[in-house]
Design an enzyme around this catalytic site. Structure first.
Site, PDB file in Angstrom:
ATOM      1  CE1 TYR A  53      -3.321  -2.672  -0.053  1.00 19.49           C
ATOM      2  CE2 TYR A  53      -3.968  -2.075   2.173  1.00 19.49           C
ATOM      3  CZ  TYR A  53      -4.149  -2.826   1.041  1.00 19.49           C
ATOM      4  OH  TYR A  53      -5.177  -3.739   0.995  1.00 19.49           O
ATOM      5  CB  SER A 211     -14.386  -3.856  -2.708  1.00 18.33           C
ATOM      6  OG  SER A 211     -15.012  -2.978  -3.632  1.00 18.33           O
ATOM      7  N   PRO A 212     -16.562  -3.528   0.321  1.00 14.30           N
ATOM      8  CG  PRO A 212     -16.862  -2.580   2.431  1.00 14.30           C
ATOM      9  CD  PRO A 212     -15.802  -2.922   1.431  1.00 14.30           C
ATOM     10  N   GLY A 216     -17.900   2.195  -4.154  1.00 16.16           N
ATOM     11  CA  GLY A 216     -18.802   3.334  -3.971  1.00 16.16           C
ATOM     12  C   GLY A 216     -20.124   3.203  -4.689  1.00 16.16           C
ATOM     13  CG  LEU A 217     -20.401   1.170  -8.433  1.00 16.53           C
ATOM     14  CD1 LEU A 217     -20.448   0.057  -9.460  1.00 16.53           C
ATOM     15  CD2 LEU A 217     -20.678   2.522  -9.110  1.00 16.53           C
ATOM     16  N   GLY A 220     -24.733   5.145  -2.584  1.00 16.27           N
ATOM     17  CA  GLY A 220     -25.540   6.280  -3.020  1.00 16.27           C
ATOM     18  C   GLY A 220     -24.922   7.037  -4.170  1.00 16.27           C
TER      19      GLY A 220
END
Length: 328
Positions: A53, A211-212, A216-217, A220
């Site tokens: 990272y 990526s829960p 970001g899809l 909202g």
């Protein structure tokens, strides 16, 4: 804050895990410090990072930031269950990546130095290595555990049969083996339900979804686009997902409005209700985003709501584990 055990272990972790991938590339060091301080204030004790990272080969930028935060003292290190990863490319020479015993041991030493700590609580293999025998991997991990440099070992991005291989080899050595699997898992990406989740449950591994909110899809995105935001969700892989799933996302955001909850909270609450899930990873870029994410802990989805979410984002095949998901 709610807490649970990490898989079959006695280790207690918060039900949301602080992901640090943004620290450095997206979030400044002072802001990263503020996020970690706020996380402890709110009871989040589970932090996840990786040696790669920061995306500067060999530098471990994010680990260095966390290390400097620990160095401030105040019980920071003692309060945190620290998870990092090994596998990725950390140099240009052949043995500076992968899961050879040589790389595992050296990468661990480097992570400890950058993190300014003596022990990694959860050392995760970032990806499976098809070229390294499990006897070699477990010998290296056993050495690190015996030295007190690693306490628990986890996996990330493994297939279900890889989990079975790993545990069979560990059991032959009378070694604890894996205690967790970190995998992509959300309402829009449910293939792990076929074999990874059942295997993890069988072996007592805690599932740590990354990526829960699917980039970001599920947070909202359409509402944010109308308000002039959501730049992250309208580029790259997320943009393709938005185009392909726009109708479902529109219906999802409408349903969340009916429930009276933010879409991000519903997406996280759905994961928290899934069998075997220990703690979804949240990756806030600001302390305010961290506070907002914790609202998911107050959301309870009843069977009717869960059924509606299955209609909007159907599971793979007939749902549930294989082979029933695709056979009679």
């Amino acid at each position: 804050m709610e807490y649970t055990n990490l898989g079959r272990t006695g280790l207690t972790v918060s039900r949301l895990c602080l992901g640090t991938m943004n620290f450095g590339p997206q979030t400044s060091e002072p802001d990263s410090f503020a996020i970690m301080d706020r996380a402890l204030e709110r009871g989040v004790n589970f932090f996840d990072t990786a040696d790669v990272y920061g995306w500067q080969t060999g530098e471990g930028v994010t680990e260095q930031i966390i290390g400097r935060w620990f160095a401030q003292g105040g019980g920071r290190r003692e309060k945190v269950v620290l998870a990092t990863k090994v596998y990725g490319k950390m140099g240009d020479w052949p043995n500076e990546q992968g899961l050879s015993a040589r790389h595992i041991v050296r990468a661990c030493e480097d992570s400890l130095r950058r993190l300014q700590t003596d022990t990694i609580d959860l050392y995760q293999m970032h990806h499976v290595s098809r070229s390294t025998p499990w006897e070699e991997i477990w010998q290296a991990m056993e050495t690190l555990v015996a030295q007190g440099k690693v306490l628990y070992v986890g996996s990330s991005n493994f297939a279900g049969w890889h989990l079975g291989q790993a545990q069979a080899a560990a059991q032959q050595r009378n070694f604890l083996g894996l205690v967790s699997e970190q995998c992509i898992y959300n309402l829009m990406t449910r293939h792990v339900e076929l074999e990874v989740v059942p295997a993890a449950q069988h072996y007592g591994l805690g599932i740590i979804p990354w990526s829960p909110l699917h980039g970001g899809l599920l947070a909202g995105v359409l509402r944010k686009m109308e308000q002039g935001g959501a730049a992250r969700s309208t580029s790259g892989r997320a943009a393709e997902g938005l185009t392909e799933n726009r109708a479902a996302i529109e219906a999802y955001e409408s349903f969340c409005a009916e429930l009276g909850h933010d879409p991000a909270d519903v997406g996280l609450a759905w994961l928290l209700a899934r069998p075997g899930v220990t703690a979804p990873i949240i990756g806030p870029r600001t302390a305010e985003q961290l506070d907002a994410s914790l609202g998911a802990l107050d959301v309870r989805l009843d069977e009717k709501a869960l059924s509606r979410l299955d209609e909007l984002f159907p599971p793979v095949g007939k749902g549930g584990p294989g082979p029933e998901a695709w056979a009679w």
